[in-house]
Design a protein around this motif. Structure first.
Motif, PDB file in Angstrom:
ATOM      1  N   ASN A 196      -8.134  -5.454   0.252  1.00  0.00           N
ATOM      2  CA  ASN A 196      -8.838  -4.252   0.718  1.00  0.00           C
ATOM      3  C   ASN A 196      -9.057  -4.298   2.226  1.00  0.00           C
ATOM      4  O   ASN A 196      -8.870  -3.289   2.916  1.00  0.00           O
TER       5      ASN A 196
ATOM      6  N   PRO B   3      -8.871  -9.619  -4.146  1.00  0.00           N
ATOM      7  CA  PRO B   3      -9.289  -8.204  -4.047  1.00  0.00           C
ATOM      8  C   PRO B   3      -9.940  -7.844  -2.716  1.00  0.00           C
ATOM      9  O   PRO B   3      -9.588  -6.829  -2.102  1.00  0.00           O
ATOM     10  N   ASP B   4     -10.888  -8.651  -2.257  1.00  0.00           N
ATOM     11  CA  ASP B   4     -11.552  -8.351  -0.983  1.00  0.00           C
ATOM     12  C   ASP B   4     -10.576  -8.456   0.180  1.00  0.00           C
ATOM     13  O   ASP B   4     -10.608  -7.639   1.107  1.00  0.00           O
TER      14      ASP B   4
ATOM     15  N   ALA C 221      -5.753  -3.619   3.911  1.00  0.00           N
ATOM     16  CA  ALA C 221      -5.404  -2.198   3.814  1.00  0.00           C
ATOM     17  C   ALA C 221      -6.220  -1.387   4.814  1.00  0.00           C
ATOM     18  O   ALA C 221      -5.669  -0.503   5.486  1.00  0.00           O
ATOM     19  N   GLU C 222      -7.510  -1.685   4.944  1.00  0.00           N
ATOM     20  CA  GLU C 222      -8.352  -0.967   5.916  1.00  0.00           C
ATOM     21  C   GLU C 222      -7.847  -1.192   7.334  1.00  0.00           C
ATOM     22  O   GLU C 222      -7.788  -0.253   8.130  1.00  0.00           O
TER      23      GLU C 222
ATOM     24  N   LEU D 201       0.861  -1.169   0.000  1.00  0.00           N
ATOM     25  CA  LEU D 201       0.000   0.000   0.000  1.00  0.00           C
ATOM     26  C   LEU D 201       0.902   1.226   0.000  1.00  0.00           C
ATOM     27  O   LEU D 201       1.759   1.373   0.872  1.00  0.00           O
TER      28      LEU D 201
END
Length: 127
Positions: free
Chosen positions: A86, A82-83, A89-90, A56
């Protein structure tokens, strides 16, 4: 610390994996961890694991992300990437925000920072 004070470091022969890496050379990579015996033979009694890795980009530089992919195959891991990236990263962003929040709430003690008093008494406590 003397050499004889060092803890004994041993590889767990019952928890060995063969690592295979797959990448698209753009977004990230997927590691397939295949369970093996201490002799290096496949161990069908244990589950193959998949882990994703990506970076990231932040204002402070690249932040590496590593996350588990709950999948039974490489194609399943690709679909879940992808999920999972994400969500990782969150979590990383929330952890960074929490660290910033904690640091901003530290009590400043006179003599340990610039309080605008020229180094003399009468500093303020900042929250």
């Amino acid at each position: 610390m003397a050499a004889n004070d060092m803890p004994e470091i041993k590889i767990d022969p019952d928890n060995m994996f063969r690592e295979e890496s797959f990448t698209d050379l753009k977004v990230g990579s997927i590691r397939r961890l295949v369970p093996v015996t201490a002799e290096g033979d496949d161990d069908p009694a244990r589950e193959t694991r998949f882990e994703g890795q990506a970076s990231l980009m932040t204002p402070a530089g690249s932040l590496p992300l590593s996350f588990e992919l709950d999948a039974d195959s490489l194609s399943g891991a690709i679909d879940k990437f992808p999920d999972a990236v994400n969500a990782a990263a969150e979590r990383a962003i929330e952890e960074l925000k929490e660290m910033q929040r904690q640091q901003s709430q530290q009590i400043q003690v006179p003599g340990q920072g610039d309080f605008g008093g020229g180094g003399q008494g009468g500093g303020r406590i900042q929250f």
